[in-house]
Design a protein around this motif. Structure first.
Motif, PDB file in Angstrom:
ATOM      1  N   THR A   1       0.836  -1.203   0.000  1.00  0.00           N
ATOM      2  CA  THR A   1       0.000   0.000   0.000  1.00  0.00           C
ATOM      3  C   THR A   1       0.871   1.254   0.000  1.00  0.00           C
ATOM      4  N   THR A   2       0.509   2.204  -0.846  1.00  0.00           N
ATOM      5  CA  THR A   2       1.227   3.472  -0.923  1.00  0.00           C
ATOM      6  C   THR A   2       0.235   4.624  -0.801  1.00  0.00           C
ATOM      7  N   LEU A   3       0.572   5.607   0.025  1.00  0.00           N
ATOM      8  CA  LEU A   3      -0.193   6.843   0.127  1.00  0.00           C
ATOM      9  C   LEU A   3       0.588   7.938  -0.587  1.00  0.00           C
ATOM     10  N   LEU A   4      -0.009   8.538  -1.595  1.00  0.00           N
ATOM     11  CA  LEU A   4       0.604   9.645  -2.313  1.00  0.00           C
ATOM     12  C   LEU A   4      -0.135  10.921  -1.940  1.00  0.00           C
ATOM     13  N   VAL A   5       0.564  11.831  -1.266  1.00  0.00           N
ATOM     14  CA  VAL A   5      -0.041  13.077  -0.782  1.00  0.00           C
ATOM     15  C   VAL A   5       0.406  14.215  -1.691  1.00  0.00           C
ATOM     16  N   GLY A   6      -0.568  14.853  -2.350  1.00  0.00           N
ATOM     17  CA  GLY A   6      -0.254  15.860  -3.353  1.00  0.00           C
ATOM     18  C   GLY A   6      -0.227  17.292  -2.863  1.00  0.00           C
ATOM     19  N   SER A   7      -0.294  17.500  -1.559  1.00  0.00           N
ATOM     20  CA  SER A   7      -0.250  18.864  -1.037  1.00  0.00           C
ATOM     21  C   SER A   7       1.184  19.377  -1.024  1.00  0.00           C
ATOM     22  N   PRO A   8       1.418  20.635  -1.415  1.00  0.00           N
ATOM     23  CA  PRO A   8       2.770  21.189  -1.345  1.00  0.00           C
ATOM     24  C   PRO A   8       3.180  21.604   0.067  1.00  0.00           C
ATOM     25  N   ARG A   9       2.254  21.525   1.015  1.00  0.00           N
ATOM     26  CA  ARG A   9       2.537  21.985   2.372  1.00  0.00           C
ATOM     27  C   ARG A   9       2.755  20.798   3.303  1.00  0.00           C
ATOM     28  N   LYS A  10       3.891  20.781   3.984  1.00  0.00           N
ATOM     29  CA  LYS A  10       4.208  19.718   4.924  1.00  0.00           C
ATOM     30  C   LYS A  10       3.253  19.778   6.110  1.00  0.00           C
ATOM     31  N   GLY A  11       2.803  18.606   6.555  1.00  0.00           N
ATOM     32  CA  GLY A  11       1.901  18.539   7.690  1.00  0.00           C
ATOM     33  C   GLY A  11       0.517  19.068   7.393  1.00  0.00           C
ATOM     34  N   SER A  12       0.080  18.972   6.146  1.00  0.00           N
ATOM     35  CA  SER A  12      -1.218  19.520   5.747  1.00  0.00           C
ATOM     36  C   SER A  12      -2.365  18.679   6.291  1.00  0.00           C
ATOM     37  N   ARG A  13      -3.548  19.298   6.354  1.00  0.00           N
ATOM     38  CA  ARG A  13      -4.745  18.562   6.758  1.00  0.00           C
ATOM     39  C   ARG A  13      -5.063  17.474   5.746  1.00  0.00           C
ATOM     40  N   THR A  14      -4.738  17.727   4.495  1.00  0.00           N
ATOM     41  CA  THR A  14      -4.962  16.718   3.463  1.00  0.00           C
ATOM     42  C   THR A  14      -4.156  15.459   3.770  1.00  0.00           C
ATOM     43  N   GLY A  15      -2.911  15.637   4.205  1.00  0.00           N
ATOM     44  CA  GLY A  15      -2.095  14.488   4.589  1.00  0.00           C
ATOM     45  C   GLY A  15      -2.687  13.744   5.773  1.00  0.00           C
ATOM     46  N   GLY A  16      -3.232  14.496   6.725  1.00  0.00           N
ATOM     47  CA  GLY A  16      -3.867  13.864   7.872  1.00  0.00           C
ATOM     48  C   GLY A  16      -5.081  13.048   7.476  1.00  0.00           C
ATOM     49  N   ILE A  17      -5.831  13.542   6.492  1.00  0.00           N
ATOM     50  CA  ILE A  17      -6.996  12.813   6.006  1.00  0.00           C
ATOM     51  C   ILE A  17      -6.556  11.529   5.305  1.00  0.00           C
ATOM     52  N   ALA A  18      -5.420  11.574   4.606  1.00  0.00           N
ATOM     53  CA  ALA A  18      -4.896  10.363   3.968  1.00  0.00           C
ATOM     54  C   ALA A  18      -4.625   9.278   5.003  1.00  0.00           C
ATOM     55  N   ILE A  19      -4.022   9.671   6.113  1.00  0.00           N
ATOM     56  CA  ILE A  19      -3.750   8.706   7.182  1.00  0.00           C
ATOM     57  C   ILE A  19      -5.050   8.170   7.761  1.00  0.00           C
ATOM     58  N   ARG A  20      -6.016   9.041   7.966  1.00  0.00           N
ATOM     59  CA  ARG A  20      -7.306   8.606   8.524  1.00  0.00           C
ATOM     60  C   ARG A  20      -8.011   7.638   7.572  1.00  0.00           C
ATOM     61  N   LEU A  21      -7.940   7.907   6.285  1.00  0.00           N
ATOM     62  CA  LEU A  21      -8.537   7.018   5.304  1.00  0.00           C
ATOM     63  C   LEU A  21      -7.888   5.644   5.371  1.00  0.00           C
ATOM     64  N   MET A  22      -6.586   5.626   5.516  1.00  0.00           N
ATOM     65  CA  MET A  22      -5.879   4.355   5.625  1.00  0.00           C
ATOM     66  C   MET A  22      -6.305   3.602   6.876  1.00  0.00           C
ATOM     67  N   GLU A  23      -6.436   4.319   7.979  1.00  0.00           N
ATOM     68  CA  GLU A  23      -6.834   3.693   9.238  1.00  0.00           C
ATOM     69  C   GLU A  23      -8.228   3.091   9.171  1.00  0.00           C
ATOM     70  N   GLU A  24      -9.113   3.724   8.434  1.00  0.00           N
ATOM     71  CA  GLU A  24     -10.475   3.206   8.290  1.00  0.00           C
ATOM     72  C   GLU A  24     -10.538   2.052   7.293  1.00  0.00           C
ATOM     73  N   LEU A  25      -9.801   2.176   6.191  1.00  0.00           N
ATOM     74  CA  LEU A  25      -9.881   1.163   5.151  1.00  0.00           C
ATOM     75  C   LEU A  25      -9.215  -0.152   5.549  1.00  0.00           C
ATOM     76  N   SER A  26      -8.164  -0.079   6.338  1.00  0.00           N
ATOM     77  CA  SER A  26      -7.432  -1.296   6.674  1.00  0.00           C
ATOM     78  C   SER A  26      -8.324  -2.356   7.336  1.00  0.00           C
ATOM     79  N   PRO A  27      -9.041  -2.046   8.414  1.00  0.00           N
ATOM     80  CA  PRO A  27      -9.927  -3.072   8.989  1.00  0.00           C
ATOM     81  C   PRO A  27     -11.134  -3.380   8.111  1.00  0.00           C
ATOM     82  N   ALA A  28     -11.624  -2.364   7.383  1.00  0.00           N
ATOM     83  CA  ALA A  28     -12.772  -2.601   6.507  1.00  0.00           C
ATOM     84  C   ALA A  28     -12.416  -3.577   5.392  1.00  0.00           C
ATOM     85  N   LEU A  29     -11.222  -3.446   4.825  1.00  0.00           N
ATOM     86  CA  LEU A  29     -10.787  -4.364   3.789  1.00  0.00           C
ATOM     87  C   LEU A  29     -10.422  -5.724   4.365  1.00  0.00           C
TER      88      LEU A  29
END
Length: 204
Positions: A10-38
């Motif tokens: 599994t790879t997460l590709l975060v396209g925000s130019p800003r380090k520590g962005s909320r978008t990056g945090g949402i990517a992690i949250r999506l991974m946390e939800e999808l892992s047990p669901a899958l």
């Protein structure tokens, strides 16, 4: 100990130019939800590798071409994005579509560069009229590169940031069965791993 060959890379590709962005945090949250669901669908994900374009953006050439050396950091990032398995691509909305940084990075891939990937897109947006940007722009970009993108993109508006866990969980419950079926099929039928040449850029 679980057989690592049974785990889906599994790879997460975060396209925000800003380090520590909320978008990056949402990517992690999506991974946390999808892992047990899958996992409930018979798909066990390996711990994700994160390609954050805020880290490698300065190393991107002004224009990808066969004559521009990519460098080891970009080569590694492209290799992680291209490998067989699940690819999650997350971007903020910028002028109605994904970021230019994400486009520049993905333009370094050859045609069908994501052919071994099952891809999931997610986008954050400030305005309700941009809620469909993921399915209108990001998902077609991923399929243009050969990825299988079987489910709609997750879209989260800024007004929903306080409710991100609930929004992501709801999306995951709805789409995990369909996503799991495709990932499971791809993983079971995947050919032996091969080394992809990464120096060929897409024609433009």
């Amino acid at each position: 100990m679980r057989d690592r060959s049974a785990l889906v890379q599994t790879t997460l590709l975060v396209g925000s130019p800003r380090k520590g962005s909320r978008t990056g945090g949402i990517a992690i949250r999506l991974m946390e939800e999808l892992s047990p669901a899958l996992a409930a669908e018979g798909v066990e994900l390996a711990r994700p590798d994160i390609v954050d374009l805020a880290d490698v953006g300065a190393a991107l050439p002004l224009r990808a071409s066969r004559s521009v050396p990519l460098g080891p950091e970009i080569e590694r990032s492209l290799g992680l994005v291209r490998r067989a398995g699940l690819l999650m691509v997350v971007s903020p909305t910028f002028k109605g579509t994904y970021t230019g940084l994400l486009k520049l990075f993905l333009d370094m891939l050859p045609m069908d560069g994501l052919a071994d990937c099952v891809a999931v897109g997610a986008m954050t947006a400030g305005w309700a009229k941009h809620r469909g940007a993921g399915d209108q722009y990001l998902r077609p970009l991923l399929t243009e590169l050969g990825a299988t993108a079987p489910v709609p993109c997750l879209s989260i508006l800024e007004e929903e940031f306080e409710d991100v866990p609930e929004v992501v969980a709801g999306w995951s419950r709805r789409w995990a069965p369909a996503l799991g079926a495709v990932v499971r099929h791809q993983h079971q039928s995947a050919p032996p791993l091969v080394s992809h040449p990464l120096t060929g850029a897409r024609a433009s």
